[in-house]
Write a protein that holds these residues in place. Sequence first.
Motif, PDB file in Angstrom:
ATOM      1  N   ASN A 214     107.539 103.181 103.645  1.00  0.00           N
ATOM      2  CA  ASN A 214     107.176 102.666 102.319  1.00  0.00           C
ATOM      3  C   ASN A 214     107.994 101.423 101.994  1.00  0.00           C
ATOM      4  N   ARG A 215     109.270 101.500 102.316  1.00  0.00           N
ATOM      5  CA  ARG A 215     110.155 100.370 102.022  1.00  0.00           C
ATOM      6  C   ARG A 215     109.718  99.117 102.774  1.00  0.00           C
ATOM      7  N   ALA A 216     109.241  99.282 104.017  1.00  0.00           N
ATOM      8  CA  ALA A 216     108.793  98.129 104.800  1.00  0.00           C
ATOM      9  C   ALA A 216     107.590  97.454 104.145  1.00  0.00           C
ATOM     10  N   VAL A 217     106.628  98.261 103.704  1.00  0.00           N
ATOM     11  CA  VAL A 217     105.433  97.724 103.064  1.00  0.00           C
ATOM     12  C   VAL A 217     105.804  97.005 101.767  1.00  0.00           C
ATOM     13  N   ILE A 218     106.722  97.582 101.013  1.00  0.00           N
ATOM     14  CA  ILE A 218     107.139  96.979  99.740  1.00  0.00           C
ATOM     15  C   ILE A 218     107.940  95.710  99.996  1.00  0.00           C
ATOM     16  N   ASN A 219     108.794  95.725 101.016  1.00  0.00           N
ATOM     17  CA  ASN A 219     109.562  94.520 101.341  1.00  0.00           C
ATOM     18  C   ASN A 219     108.660  93.364 101.734  1.00  0.00           C
ATOM     19  N   GLU A 220     107.555  93.674 102.418  1.00  0.00           N
ATOM     20  CA  GLU A 220     106.612  92.612 102.772  1.00  0.00           C
ATOM     21  C   GLU A 220     106.077  91.935 101.511  1.00  0.00           C
ATOM     22  N   ALA A 221     105.733  92.745 100.516  1.00  0.00           N
ATOM     23  CA  ALA A 221     105.236  92.188  99.261  1.00  0.00           C
ATOM     24  C   ALA A 221     106.342  91.428  98.531  1.00  0.00           C
ATOM     25  N   ARG A 222     107.552  91.963  98.534  1.00  0.00           N
ATOM     26  CA  ARG A 222     108.671  91.309  97.839  1.00  0.00           C
ATOM     27  C   ARG A 222     109.021  89.982  98.498  1.00  0.00           C
ATOM     28  N   LEU A 223     108.916  89.931  99.817  1.00  0.00           N
ATOM     29  CA  LEU A 223     109.182  88.682 100.521  1.00  0.00           C
ATOM     30  C   LEU A 223     108.178  87.620 100.097  1.00  0.00           C
ATOM     31  N   GLY A 224     106.929  88.053  99.860  1.00  0.00           N
ATOM     32  CA  GLY A 224     105.895  87.110  99.463  1.00  0.00           C
ATOM     33  C   GLY A 224     106.108  86.503  98.098  1.00  0.00           C
ATOM     34  N   VAL A 225     106.829  87.215  97.210  1.00  0.00           N
ATOM     35  CA  VAL A 225     107.077  86.687  95.856  1.00  0.00           C
ATOM     36  C   VAL A 225     108.537  86.284  95.671  1.00  0.00           C
ATOM     37  N   LYS A 226     109.256  86.190  96.808  1.00  0.00           N
ATOM     38  CA  LYS A 226     110.653  85.739  96.817  1.00  0.00           C
ATOM     39  C   LYS A 226     111.573  86.643  95.988  1.00  0.00           C
ATOM     40  N   LEU A 260     106.183  83.426 113.400  1.00  0.00           N
ATOM     41  CA  LEU A 260     106.445  83.481 111.967  1.00  0.00           C
ATOM     42  C   LEU A 260     106.870  82.106 111.455  1.00  0.00           C
ATOM     43  N   SER A 261     106.547  81.839 110.211  1.00  0.00           N
ATOM     44  CA  SER A 261     106.938  80.569 109.601  1.00  0.00           C
ATOM     45  C   SER A 261     108.453  80.531 109.428  1.00  0.00           C
ATOM     46  N   ARG A 262     108.971  79.341 109.256  1.00  0.00           N
ATOM     47  CA  ARG A 262     110.429  79.196 109.086  1.00  0.00           C
ATOM     48  C   ARG A 262     110.955  79.983 107.884  1.00  0.00           C
ATOM     49  N   PRO A 263     110.273  79.945 106.718  1.00  0.00           N
ATOM     50  CA  PRO A 263     110.786  80.742 105.589  1.00  0.00           C
ATOM     51  C   PRO A 263     110.857  82.237 105.909  1.00  0.00           C
ATOM     52  N   LEU A 264     109.875  82.746 106.625  1.00  0.00           N
ATOM     53  CA  LEU A 264     109.905  84.167 106.974  1.00  0.00           C
ATOM     54  C   LEU A 264     111.019  84.457 107.973  1.00  0.00           C
ATOM     55  N   ARG A 265     111.193  83.579 108.940  1.00  0.00           N
ATOM     56  CA  ARG A 265     112.275  83.776 109.918  1.00  0.00           C
ATOM     57  C   ARG A 265     113.631  83.758 109.223  1.00  0.00           C
ATOM     58  N   ARG A 266     113.783  82.823 108.288  1.00  0.00           N
ATOM     59  CA  ARG A 266     115.062  82.757 107.568  1.00  0.00           C
ATOM     60  C   ARG A 266     115.286  84.025 106.748  1.00  0.00           C
ATOM     61  N   GLY A 267     114.219  84.532 106.125  1.00  0.00           N
ATOM     62  CA  GLY A 267     114.356  85.744 105.326  1.00  0.00           C
ATOM     63  C   GLY A 267     114.788  86.936 106.161  1.00  0.00           C
ATOM     64  N   LEU A 268     114.197  87.103 107.346  1.00  0.00           N
ATOM     65  CA  LEU A 268     114.539  88.232 108.215  1.00  0.00           C
ATOM     66  C   LEU A 268     115.961  88.099 108.759  1.00  0.00           C
ATOM     67  N   LEU A 269     116.328  86.888 109.195  1.00  0.00           N
ATOM     68  CA  LEU A 269     117.669  86.690 109.743  1.00  0.00           C
ATOM     69  C   LEU A 269     118.740  86.869 108.670  1.00  0.00           C
ATOM     70  N   ALA A 270     118.474  86.377 107.480  1.00  0.00           N
ATOM     71  CA  ALA A 270     119.441  86.552 106.388  1.00  0.00           C
ATOM     72  C   ALA A 270     119.604  88.035 106.066  1.00  0.00           C
ATOM     73  N   GLY A 271     118.485  88.783 106.090  1.00  0.00           N
ATOM     74  CA  GLY A 271     118.567  90.214 105.834  1.00  0.00           C
ATOM     75  C   GLY A 271     119.385  90.935 106.886  1.00  0.00           C
ATOM     76  N   LEU A 272     119.151  90.628 108.162  1.00  0.00           N
ATOM     77  CA  LEU A 272     119.931  91.238 109.239  1.00  0.00           C
ATOM     78  C   LEU A 272     121.414  90.905 109.100  1.00  0.00           C
ATOM     79  N   ASP A 273     121.703  89.656 108.811  1.00  0.00           N
ATOM     80  CA  ASP A 273     123.093  89.226 108.699  1.00  0.00           C
ATOM     81  C   ASP A 273     123.809  89.974 107.577  1.00  0.00           C
ATOM     82  N   ALA A 274     123.143  90.144 106.451  1.00  0.00           N
ATOM     83  CA  ALA A 274     123.760  90.815 105.302  1.00  0.00           C
ATOM     84  C   ALA A 274     124.028  92.283 105.610  1.00  0.00           C
TER      85      ALA A 274
END
Length: 723
Positions: A214-226, A260-274
């Motif tokens: 569930n969290r993955a599906v919701i995170n996808e939507a949250r990523l779309g609205v920043k 994946l687009s650069r914004p999406l790649r940055r979002g995933l990498l920033a999440g992993l790093d945190a």
Amino acid sequence: MAHSLESLVIRHTHRLSSPKGSAGEGAIAARQFDAALTSVGFKLSAELLERLSGLSEASVVHTAKRTLRTVSEMVGDHVRHNSYFIDFPANVPDTEEFWMQCVAKALSDEKSRENVLTQLGRGVLDLLSLPTYGRYQHTYEEMLAAQDNLIASAGDRVTVLHLGRDLDDELTDLYLALAGSTTPLGEDDLRDLKALAERCALGPQPEAIPVRENRAVINEARLGVKADLLLDTVTDVLRLACALSGGDVTLQEPTRFRALSRPLRRGLLAGLDAVVAANPAKLADVHAHREPFKRLGERLHPHEYPRWPHAADVFAVARGEKQARSFDSRIEKLLDAFDVLGAVKLLKTAPGKLFRALDLLLRIAADQEERDAVVAAAVQVAPDVSGRVVLSVREHLHNRARESDEPRIFVNRRGRAWVTPDFRPPVPAADRDRLIAALDAEMRRRLPAPGRLLLDPDVLDVALPLSGRATAAGLGVLPRGSISAVDGEQLRFFVYWKETKDRTDYDLSALLLHTDYSTDSWLSYTSLKAVGGEHSGDITQAPDGASEFISLSLDRVRSTFIVPQVNIYAGESFEEVEESFFGFMLRDGEHKGRPFEPRTVRMKSELRGVGRVALPLVFQRGDDGRWRAKWLHLYLKGISSANRVEENQVSVSKVVRAIVEREQLTVGYLIDLMSGDTTTVDLWDGEPVPDEPVMYIGLERPEGLHPDSRIITLENLRDLIPG
């Protein structure tokens, strides 16, 4: 889009969002709407009928068209169900007689005569080469004209549609319910959550989202609205990447990651790093999914982003370039050394893993002292284990009390089932009983004290929905292992499928078993009639959709078990066809009406599983002579083509035995735990309606309850499972 969202609310809640429109005199149109609903087994609640009556006629008609389309789909009446034999179930011929009729017609046809004679000379005949075999010989309208009208019966299904709130409020409530579910959702519910999350990502959120998918599906939507992402493990990021690539967020099936687009790649990498920066030990979680992480790293290019070094460490661990000893490897080393006390000490830091290892720990413990330590640790960490896991272990321990020669069944997340002998030594009875008592006490502590509890007695034998994947999407569908009464004289199965592009042949069959699970007989295209039953005839392709039926007179059936199944003979799988579903109907008295009558449908479920043989449920005659259904929702692997009931009877029998003889935790179990000094439990038949708020648990929502009542039905049964 608005229509699809309204439809989603109706399907999940059996509520119609508060109808909109100008005021007027809509009473006549509302009654006509109610009458039209009755033909498909639905009706308007008194409150909803009153609300519609105060709207203009045009507004009522607009609402009726959308609603009728939705409920027709829910019950399977949105397609035309024709039958090969025009007056089925009357005048169904014996199989050999029918085949000879097809051969005779083929020999009288100049186009087919030579080919058929050649085949007959060789001693082998392909039924598909016969012009009249496997294809409808009449139109749908001709079939309707040949059938008697269905006589309305008090036993017909009536599903009430209730008045809901405004659409936005209904959607928010549904989003919160699905997102905050304490148990995994089925594939269809997860898809619905995705649609809701796209709309509700910036609105109210549940207090917790315990299920990772569930969290993955919701995170996808949250990523779309920043919006901020909800991440606390590296696996959360991997699931999100799967969602972004249209893959499997459960991580059971491999995902082909997209560019994946650069914004999406940055979002995933920033999440992993945190995640890793906050707790470097989380790197150990990479080992469980090394290959997917390696493939994801190839898409994210972490070397291009030196500001997130901890993200790069994740992929270094996946490639084996950086060490991060996993928790599971440490446990495995201790268990290999039979160091039970050491394993218990470490597992106490991961309560869920400790609970899943209890059976093994008790079996390999060297003495009573070690077993006492295992039980003590389980009791200590129980408050930190999810309710779903506590209940799963409780059910497992209860069934471990059976004889060890009983078959052991495994079911994966996609419903694929297989059975093996159980060679495990027993769990010591005293330790098992101590654990069961402790788990019961823990669940009793978590359950609410509802004050006055009203119960529909039919809900007591419904299995607890510990996973949404143990229930197929549809109408009137119960979780795997549930038992429900079968009240009717005529039982009729139906299957419908429509191929996407390739010729596809599904075969509806029914295996009839004796008390010892040995075969009595079967109904299929190779056996059109058996004691008490008839098959509607074989349809071998479905470019425009096709249906098959089996009708049984329950008082004439001599077997103990009836096992309906859908075999893929040729063509597309259950997941490749455009549409496929199974269901059953119940009727009183003599056979009347069309082969498919929506208001007699008791259950309709989608067929969407991995396997070539579908087993939706089994019907069992009890010692009292009454029939009951036990729900399976299982798929067998089968073979690549030409699956037939004759060939799979042994494997089906083994699976049926394993499920029938396994005892599930039911709603009745939780009710027993909730019963106490502060709770009054009443079995309720609908009269009288109490004035005060109550907690109601039943198969369907009754009318007239106090608006502050808490109502649990099949649509939100998962809410009974404590967090």
